[in-house]
Design an enzyme around this catalytic site. Sequence first.
Site, PDB file in Angstrom:
ATOM      1  N   GLN A  24       1.176  -1.700  -0.019  1.00 52.92           N
ATOM      2  CA  GLN A  24       0.225   0.341  -0.403  1.00 52.92           C
ATOM      3  C   GLN A  24       1.190   1.353  -0.023  1.00 52.92           C
ATOM      4  OE1 GLN A  24      -3.315   0.766  -0.119  1.00 52.92           O
ATOM      5  NE2 GLN A  24      -2.484   3.328   0.594  1.00 52.92           N
TER       6      GLN A  24
ATOM      7  N   GLN B  66      -0.117   4.453  -0.707  1.00 51.64           N
ATOM      8  CA  GLN B  66      -0.518   6.122  -0.902  1.00 51.64           C
ATOM      9  C   GLN B  66      -0.311   6.498   1.193  1.00 51.64           C
ATOM     10  OE1 GLN B  66      -4.618   6.867  -2.169  1.00 51.64           O
ATOM     11  NE2 GLN B  66      -3.807   8.714  -2.196  1.00 51.64           N
TER      12      GLN B  66
ATOM     13  N   PRO C  50      -6.256  -2.083   4.078  1.00 47.58           N
ATOM     14  CA  PRO C  50      -7.016  -1.005   4.672  1.00 47.58           C
ATOM     15  C   PRO C  50      -8.259  -0.595   4.399  1.00 47.58           C
ATOM     16  CG  PRO C  50      -4.698  -0.827   4.000  1.00 47.58           C
ATOM     17  CD  PRO C  50      -4.791  -2.196   4.234  1.00 47.58           C
TER      18      PRO C  50
ATOM     19  N   GLY D 122     -11.063  -0.114   1.524  1.00 48.02           N
ATOM     20  CA  GLY D 122     -12.645  -0.593   1.054  1.00 48.02           C
ATOM     21  C   GLY D 122     -11.505  -0.745  -0.690  1.00 48.02           C
ATOM     22  N   GLY D 123     -10.911   0.490  -1.442  1.00 43.20           N
ATOM     23  CA  GLY D 123      -9.890   0.226  -2.786  1.00 43.20           C
ATOM     24  C   GLY D 123      -9.281   1.030  -2.809  1.00 43.20           C
ATOM     25  N   MET D 124      -8.442   0.475  -3.367  1.00 43.28           N
ATOM     26  CA  MET D 124      -6.874   1.564  -3.433  1.00 43.28           C
ATOM     27  C   MET D 124      -6.457   1.876  -5.405  1.00 43.28           C
ATOM     28  SD  MET D 124      -4.942   4.053  -2.965  1.00 43.28           S
ATOM     29  CE  MET D 124      -3.955   4.824  -4.209  1.00 43.28           C
ATOM     30  N   GLU D 125      -6.655   2.893  -5.829  1.00 43.56           N
ATOM     31  CA  GLU D 125      -7.078   2.304  -6.969  1.00 43.56           C
ATOM     32  C   GLU D 125      -5.545   2.579  -8.543  1.00 43.56           C
ATOM     33  OE1 GLU D 125      -6.760   5.079  -5.153  1.00 43.56           O
ATOM     34  OE2 GLU D 125      -6.002   7.491  -5.646  1.00 43.56           O
TER      35      GLU D 125
ATOM     36  N   HIS E 149     -15.747   4.715  -7.563  1.00 44.53           N
ATOM     37  CA  HIS E 149     -14.771   5.714  -6.656  1.00 44.53           C
ATOM     38  C   HIS E 149     -13.507   5.286  -7.083  1.00 44.53           C
ATOM     39  CE1 HIS E 149     -12.751   8.071  -3.654  1.00 44.53           C
ATOM     40  NE2 HIS E 149     -12.800   7.211  -3.681  1.00 44.53           N
ATOM     41  N   GLU E 150     -12.787   3.381  -7.445  1.00 42.26           N
ATOM     42  CA  GLU E 150     -11.641   4.381  -7.573  1.00 42.26           C
ATOM     43  C   GLU E 150     -11.200   3.365  -9.035  1.00 42.26           C
ATOM     44  OE1 GLU E 150      -9.852   3.660  -5.182  1.00 42.26           O
ATOM     45  OE2 GLU E 150     -11.474   3.185  -3.836  1.00 42.26           O
TER      46      GLU E 150
ATOM     47  N   HIS F  38     -11.229   7.582  -9.915  1.00 44.33           N
ATOM     48  CA  HIS F  38      -9.601   8.086  -9.647  1.00 44.33           C
ATOM     49  C   HIS F  38      -8.837   7.412 -10.787  1.00 44.33           C
ATOM     50  CE1 HIS F  38      -9.154   8.539  -5.923  1.00 44.33           C
ATOM     51  NE2 HIS F  38      -9.573   8.061  -5.444  1.00 44.33           N
TER      52      HIS F  38
ATOM     53  N   GLU G 135      -9.299  13.512  -4.196  1.00 36.32           N
ATOM     54  CA  GLU G 135     -10.176  12.087  -3.364  1.00 36.32           C
ATOM     55  C   GLU G 135     -11.951  13.270  -3.806  1.00 36.32           C
ATOM     56  OE1 GLU G 135     -10.299  10.155  -3.019  1.00 36.32           O
ATOM     57  OE2 GLU G 135      -8.321   9.555  -2.157  1.00 36.32           O
TER      58      GLU G 135
ATOM     59  N   ASP H 217      -1.480  11.171   6.085  1.00 40.20           N
ATOM     60  CA  ASP H 217      -3.212  10.103   6.610  1.00 40.20           C
ATOM     61  C   ASP H 217      -3.968  10.791   6.992  1.00 40.20           C
ATOM     62  OD1 ASP H 217      -3.126   7.685   5.229  1.00 40.20           O
ATOM     63  OD2 ASP H 217      -2.492   6.643   7.343  1.00 40.20           O
TER      64      ASP H 217
ATOM     65  N   TYR I 298     -12.867  14.373   1.111  1.00 44.31           N
ATOM     66  CA  TYR I 298     -13.940  13.713  -0.285  1.00 44.31           C
ATOM     67  C   TYR I 298     -14.898  14.100  -0.414  1.00 44.31           C
ATOM     68  CZ  TYR I 298     -11.234   9.587   0.488  1.00 44.31           C
ATOM     69  OH  TYR I 298     -10.120   8.215   0.760  1.00 44.31           O
TER      70      TYR I 298
HETATM   71  N1  BES Z   1      -7.150   7.010  -2.857  1.00 45.13           N
HETATM   72  C1  BES Z   1      -8.025   6.463  -1.539  1.00 45.13           C
HETATM   73  C2  BES Z   1      -7.794   4.911  -0.212  1.00 45.13           C
HETATM   74  C3  BES Z   1      -6.282   6.127   0.539  1.00 45.13           C
HETATM   75  C4  BES Z   1      -5.828   7.212   0.847  1.00 45.13           C
HETATM   76  C5  BES Z   1      -5.068   6.065   0.564  1.00 45.13           C
HETATM   77  C6  BES Z   1      -5.548   8.135   1.268  1.00 45.13           C
HETATM   78  C7  BES Z   1      -4.420   6.049   1.332  1.00 45.13           C
HETATM   79  C8  BES Z   1      -4.178   7.369   2.065  1.00 45.13           C
HETATM   80  C9  BES Z   1      -9.175   5.433  -1.505  1.00 45.13           C
HETATM   81  O1  BES Z   1     -10.061   5.791  -3.203  1.00 45.13           O
HETATM   82  C10 BES Z   1     -10.901   5.474  -0.987  1.00 45.13           C
HETATM   83  O2  BES Z   1     -11.058   6.712  -1.221  1.00 45.13           O
HETATM   84  N2  BES Z   1     -11.169   4.084  -0.808  1.00 45.13           N
HETATM   85  C11 BES Z   1     -12.338   4.797  -0.250  1.00 45.13           C
HETATM   86  C12 BES Z   1     -13.495   4.653  -1.174  1.00 45.13           C
HETATM   87  C13 BES Z   1     -14.588   5.054  -0.640  1.00 45.13           C
HETATM   88  C14 BES Z   1     -14.763   6.779  -0.202  1.00 45.13           C
HETATM   89  C15 BES Z   1     -16.203   4.642  -1.542  1.00 45.13           C
HETATM   90  C16 BES Z   1     -12.170   3.747   1.511  1.00 45.13           C
HETATM   91  O3  BES Z   1     -11.518   2.468   0.960  1.00 45.13           O
HETATM   92  O4  BES Z   1     -12.925   3.805   1.799  1.00 45.13           O
HETATM   93 ZN    ZN Z   2     -10.516   7.715  -3.319  1.00 42.73          ZN
END
Ligand code: BES
Ligand code: ZN
Length: 628
Positions: free
Chosen positions: A157, A159, A284, A286-289, A313-314, A317, A336, A395, A403
């Site tokens: 991971q 980001q 950690p 829901g998704g990572m793009e 969402h992903e 991105h 975001e 973070d 968001y």
């Molecule tokens: N890019 C993010 C996850 C992220 C953000 C990782 C900052 C590390 C640092 C990913 O696109 C995300 O926003 N995931 C969300 C999805 C939700 C908002 C639909 C999640 O994991 O919950």
């Molecule tokens: Zn996101």
Amino acid sequence: MKRIFLLLVAVAFFISACSNTEHPEGLEEQTVIEDVHSYAYIHEVKTLHLDLDLEVDFNNNTIYGIASHTISDHTTDKMIFDINGLEIIKVTLDSGVETDFKIGKNDELLGQPLEVTIKPNTKQVNIQYKTTDQSGSLDWLPPSLTSSKKYPFLYTQGQAILTRTWIPVQDSPLNRITYSATIKVPSELLAVMSADQLSPKNADGIYKFKMDQAIPCYLIALAVGDLEYVKLDSRSGIYAEPQLIEKCAYEFEDLPKMINIAEKIYGKYQWDQYDVVMLPYSFPFGGMENPRLTFANPTLIAGDKSLVSVIAHELAHSWSGNLVTNATWNDFWLNEGFTVYFENRIMEELEGKEIANILAIIEFQDLVESLALIEDSENPEDANLKLDLEGRDPDDGMTDVAYIKGAYFLRTLEHTVGRKKFDEFLKGYFAAHAFQTLTTEKFVSYLEEHLLNPNKIEFNTKEWIYQPGLPENCIKISSPRLEAMEAFAHIADQGGDLSKDNAFRKLKLSDHITQEWQTFIRGLNKNVSHSQLAFIDQQLGLSTQANDILKSDWFKLCARVNYTPAFPEMKKYLTKVGRRWLVEGIYAELAESKDPKRLEFAREVYENAKTNYHTVTARSVAQHLGLK
Ligand code: BES
Ligand code: ZN
């Protein structure tokens, strides 16, 4: 030192900008943007291409090998990389001459600068290194924590600033690079990356990849496990462990449709392939793009496609974030906020306006709760869209402000100028900045020049971006379906008895979508009696039958009101799921109850569960529990 230098340059440019140029911000953009989360000086020398030659060793839980950086023309005699938790073995230049390197003082947050001596004609810097147990990006899972329970699993991971914990890189989103990789893994496992997959599954366990489009380093990603692939159409498919593959194929079968919808709105999908890899529960997010290959959490597999908005969402991105990238983590809302807005547009096309509104209202509920917490926190300015995260973990900026306030800013703009004009503007914005990074300031001037001024529209952009809270003109969205659920909650919360309500008594979990039930649960506050909770749980099976999103809201409520009959299932849930936003709220309620018993319970559960948490989740939870 770096800060002072940059400041001087910035002042010099500010003075010259004030005196003569028409576009001072354009000048500033090209010359000095400060990323306080990286040691690198990319304006002096930067990586153009990274080639990785790595071996993944599950016996020692290490990645070992060489990162070769092809670098830009330069006049400097040193190049600085970011590292954190890496063991640097040797550095050579070009075809193999060993060179000096120095590792600077460790900063708990940023790690260390790796300073390599280079020559004026150096084209390539090759860093031989090894990861350690301090490599926070890496999650090494024993077979017991996978769905097959047969093979180990590894994922990375990156980001926001974790790529430096598994690859020595100039780890700033300002830095776009191409990359290629050769990855050796145990022969029974498959390696996948955020890149073009050049090798089919093979007994040698050697996999080659290439990413020809320039991406920021936080999007370099690797997963290794017992993975199978199912194709959804000519350009999309799913990787998952064999036990999950069918469920995933069903859950995400609308993926090709979503890509087509997204392209219709904001232009061609630029990354050729769009796959999803389903990781273990400890992931950690829901998704990572990660480009070409979204990383996903199994909590999305609800069985009824009700959580696919995370995939929307992903996918979104692929435009906002991956194509047009926040210049620094202070501009995170550009990634975001745009993505949440775009996600909702995809969902509107896919499921209709009513569902899209429902999704947006759930977000709004989250935002209101977060803004209240941020207002009372040590950093109330975190409620601004543009952040100042110097000295802090990026973070910390990953809040509902970036968001959801970001998305509501764009929705309010859309409402003001009309959808047609707004879509034209956004399409132009993505095209004009494709494969570039952008600061908030540059966005604001682009917005003024291309949307507000030509249409003679006054808009409180600065208030939205540089002030805390929600401006007055924020659009309001309503949904009769959610109001009906609030009404049920109101009955129980006012001391009424839902078991005597004819309409409620007949309801099953499957009669309403996840977000309707979320609204119901969130409407139950401190006043709800334990006997009502027992009735509700018995009727709906929230502790046992609900999907993982609903369970999160339900257990949060149970933690808040100390409904202990749900605690054994809560414990199971917290031990299985590692997705930060789902578990963090439950731990926070347990800890903040100020009830020593609940805090003790939370700490006990965490002690046991933490081997199944990625460092990202473990860090957040430990903070809530006062363990850090
Ligand atoms: N890019 C993010 C996850 C992220 C953000 C990782 C900052 C590390 C640092 C990913 O696109 C995300 O926003 N995931 C969300 C999805 C939700 C908002 C639909 C999640 O994991 O919950
Ligand atoms: Zn996101």
